[in-house]
Design an enzyme around this catalytic site. Structure first.
Site, mmCIF file in Angstrom:
data_model
loop_
_atom_site.group_PDB
_atom_site.id
_atom_site.type_symbol
_atom_site.label_atom_id
_atom_site.label_comp_id
_atom_site.label_asym_id
_atom_site.label_seq_id
_atom_site.Cartn_x
_atom_site.Cartn_y
_atom_site.Cartn_z
ATOM 1 N N VAL A 42 0.841 -1.201 0.000
ATOM 2 C CA VAL A 42 0.000 0.000 0.000
ATOM 3 C C VAL A 42 0.879 1.255 0.000
ATOM 4 O O VAL A 42 0.562 2.237 -0.678
ATOM 5 C CB VAL A 42 -0.862 0.067 1.284
ATOM 6 N N ASP A 43 1.934 1.215 0.773
ATOM 7 C CA ASP A 43 2.840 2.357 0.908
ATOM 8 C C ASP A 43 3.368 2.796 -0.457
ATOM 9 O O ASP A 43 3.305 3.983 -0.824
ATOM 10 C CB ASP A 43 3.986 1.919 1.841
HETATM 11 N N1 AR6 Z 1 -5.213 -0.928 -1.733
HETATM 12 C C1 AR6 Z 1 -5.676 -1.618 -0.683
HETATM 13 N N2 AR6 Z 1 -4.989 -2.634 -0.112
HETATM 14 C C2 AR6 Z 1 -3.773 -2.932 -0.615
HETATM 15 C C3 AR6 Z 1 -3.194 -2.224 -1.709
HETATM 16 C C4 AR6 Z 1 -3.982 -1.177 -2.283
HETATM 17 N N3 AR6 Z 1 -3.533 -0.456 -3.307
HETATM 18 N N4 AR6 Z 1 -1.974 -2.770 -1.963
HETATM 19 C C5 AR6 Z 1 -1.775 -3.776 -1.076
HETATM 20 N N5 AR6 Z 1 -2.857 -3.880 -0.251
HETATM 21 P P1 AR6 Z 1 1.318 -4.114 3.140
HETATM 22 P P2 AR6 Z 1 2.026 -4.081 6.013
HETATM 23 C C6 AR6 Z 1 -3.076 -4.799 0.894
HETATM 24 O O1 AR6 Z 1 2.415 -5.078 2.864
HETATM 25 O O2 AR6 Z 1 1.782 -5.540 6.143
HETATM 26 C C7 AR6 Z 1 5.557 -1.701 3.058
HETATM 27 O O3 AR6 Z 1 6.711 -1.963 2.337
HETATM 28 C C8 AR6 Z 1 -2.231 -6.026 0.971
HETATM 29 O O4 AR6 Z 1 -2.814 -7.053 0.173
HETATM 30 O O5 AR6 Z 1 1.132 -2.967 2.212
HETATM 31 O O6 AR6 Z 1 1.519 -3.169 7.076
HETATM 32 C C9 AR6 Z 1 5.767 -0.613 4.107
HETATM 33 O O7 AR6 Z 1 6.701 0.344 3.702
HETATM 34 C C10 AR6 Z 1 -2.294 -6.362 2.462
HETATM 35 O O8 AR6 Z 1 -3.468 -7.090 2.760
HETATM 36 O O9 AR6 Z 1 1.484 -3.453 4.628
HETATM 37 C C11 AR6 Z 1 6.243 -1.390 5.298
HETATM 38 O O10 AR6 Z 1 7.625 -1.628 5.236
HETATM 39 C C12 AR6 Z 1 -2.426 -4.997 3.128
HETATM 40 O O11 AR6 Z 1 -2.740 -4.100 2.078
HETATM 41 C C13 AR6 Z 1 5.505 -2.696 5.180
HETATM 42 O O12 AR6 Z 1 5.201 -2.861 3.802
HETATM 43 C C14 AR6 Z 1 -1.210 -4.538 3.871
HETATM 44 O O13 AR6 Z 1 -0.017 -4.970 3.229
HETATM 45 C C15 AR6 Z 1 4.192 -2.663 5.953
HETATM 46 O O14 AR6 Z 1 3.601 -3.923 5.911
#
Ligand code: AR6
Length: 183
Positions: A42-43
């Site tokens: 997401v980031d």
């Molecule tokens: N919209 C909605 N949900 C999403 C999207 C999107 N565009 N993209 C991914 N997801 P994560 P974390 C979902 O890894 O576990 C990063 O590198 C995804 O399927 O984004 O908190 C940061 O910089 C998952 O279910 O976040 C940190 O280093 C959820 O969003 C680290 O990842 C969260 O996945 C944070 O890890």
């Protein structure tokens, strides 16, 4: 579109399937890391959509602790603000992860109220790269969000946005269960 919603008095919680960067709300929440300098998931998507000014503002924030959050403008996003939240890395569940994940959601709601925001969109914080088991994380997230929406806050609408179908299904199930238990 896949969606499930519930009214809580004049407040509302919605679970939807989609891409959070497209959300038209006062603020979208970012699942960030403690550097606040971007990453994958997401980031990465939020930084790509918001443009380089977002990173520039983030550089001035001096990072963010786990369980905490910080707010910036939304730049090219439809959302006016981004609340950058740092959830815990899951290390088996005995390292305070549940309390930290709960604190992360609570801080987002406090910051939103401080800025008098009315609508927010959350991703499933910590359930991607950070490895938090999805169903457990959903329970923590929804218990906190329901409690906040039933308390004094400016927030009237929370959208919880899941990227994939199976995540959407699990979250819908967990929210339905929590709502049934209470009534
Ligand atoms: N919209 C909605 N949900 C999403 C999207 C999107 N565009 N993209 C991914 N997801 P994560 P974390 C979902 O890894 O576990 C990063 O590198 C995804 O399927 O984004 O908190 C940061 O910089 C998952 O279910 O976040 C940190 O280093 C959820 O969003 C680290 O990842 C969260 O996945 C944070 O890890």
């Amino acid at each position: 579109m896949e969606a499930f919603s519930a009214n809580l008095g004049n407040r509302r919680i919605e679970v939807v399937r989609g891409d959070i960067v497209k959300e038209r709300v006062d603020a979208i929440v970012n699942a960030a890391n403690s550097t606040l300098l971007g990453g994958g998931g997401v980031d990465g998507a939020i930084h790509r959509a918001a443009g380089p000014d977002l990173l520039e503002e983030c550089r001035g924030l001096d990072g963010c602790g786990t369980g905490d959050a910080k707010i910036t403008r939304g730049y090219r996003l439809s959302a006016r603000f981004v609340i950058h939240a740092v959830g815990p890395i899951y290390r088996g569940g005995q390292e305070g992860e549940a309390q930290l994940l709960d604190a992360t959601y609570r801080r987002c709601m406090v910051i939103a109220a401080e800025h008098r925001l009315q609508s927010l969109a959350f991703p499933a914080i910590s359930t991607g790269a950070y490895g938090y088991p999805r169903r457990e994380a959903a329970g923590i997230a929804f218990r906190r969000l329901l409690q906040e929406l039933r308390s004094e806050t400016t927030v009237e609408r929370v959208r919880y946005v899941l990227f994939d179908a199976s995540a959407f299904e699990t979250h819908e199930e967990v929210l339905r269960e929590l709502l049934t238990k209470r009534s």
